[in-house]
Design a protein around this motif. Structure first.
Motif, short mmCIF file in Angstrom:
data_model
loop_
_atom_site.label_atom_id
_atom_site.label_comp_id
_atom_site.label_asym_id
_atom_site.label_seq_id
_atom_site.Cartn_x
_atom_site.Cartn_y
_atom_site.Cartn_z
N VAL A 52 0.87 -1.17 0.00
CA VAL A 52 0.00 0.00 0.00
C VAL A 52 0.91 1.22 0.00
O VAL A 52 1.78 1.34 0.86
N VAL A 53 0.72 2.09 -0.97
CA VAL A 53 1.57 3.27 -1.11
C VAL A 53 0.69 4.51 -0.96
O VAL A 53 -0.36 4.61 -1.58
N LYS A 54 1.16 5.44 -0.13
CA LYS A 54 0.43 6.69 0.11
C LYS A 54 0.88 7.75 -0.88
O LYS A 54 2.07 7.99 -1.06
N HIS A 55 -0.09 8.35 -1.55
CA HIS A 55 0.12 9.44 -2.50
C HIS A 55 0.18 10.73 -1.70
O HIS A 55 -0.44 10.84 -0.64
N LYS A 56 0.88 11.73 -2.19
CA LYS A 56 1.00 12.98 -1.44
C LYS A 56 -0.35 13.68 -1.24
O LYS A 56 -0.51 14.45 -0.31
#
Length: 165
Positions: free
Chosen positions: A58-62
């Motif tokens: 899971v990658v958090k976008h800015k």
């Protein structure tokens, strides 16, 4: 290892995973797997290579949204490649509690299938053309699936987004 969801949480996650796979017409085989201390041990226990275990990160976008990055076990996410592909200058791995809230899955069980929000999926090109193992929404379980069918069912962006470990 104790997990906050317990057996009931495990069953709910696995059911959500299976329901989403079925709704997408995706054939998955869920298998119980023994606990493992390493990726290599997990792969050996399932009779596959570490490259065949695909991590759902899971990658958090800015902007506060998220995306999934599917990375083979013998490789690591390439932040420069993924940032360029997404068209942003900042992406990060969120803390475990934030990943749980974003997906409904605890770390170690995360999969795009059955996520509480259908975030965009980016898959490393090296996973294609074969059968892979991935999280099945519950601790102690893995799912086997055809990677090409998976990326198609998830409408994933398939690109080079990893580097050797």
């Amino acid at each position: 290892m104790v997990h906050s969801g317990g057996e009931a949480g495990n069953a709910v996650g696995r059911e959500r995973f299976l329901a989403d796979a079925a709704a997408r017409g995706l054939h998955v085989e869920v298998v119980e797997r023994p606990a493992a201390l390493s990726l290599e041990e997990a792969a050996a226990g399932m009779g596959i290579s570490p490259a065949d275990i695909v991590k759902s990160l899971v990658v958090k976008h800015k902007d506060g949204s998220f995306l999934f990055a599917l990375i083979p076990g013998d490789r690591q996410i390439s932040w420069p490649k993924l940032r360029t592909l997404v068209g942003v200058n900042k992406l990060s791995l969120p803390p475990a509690d934030m990943a749980l809230k974003a997906t409904g899955y605890e770390r170690g069980t995360i999969t795009p299938l059955g996520s509480v929000t259908a975030w965009p999926v980016y898959a490393d090109a090296s996973i294609t053309g074969r059968r892979i193992s991935m999280g099945a929404g519950a601790h102690g379980y893995s799912a086997f699936v055809d990677a090409d069918a998976l990326t198609s069912a998830l409408d994933a962006v398939v690109a080079d987004i990893s580097d050797p470990v």
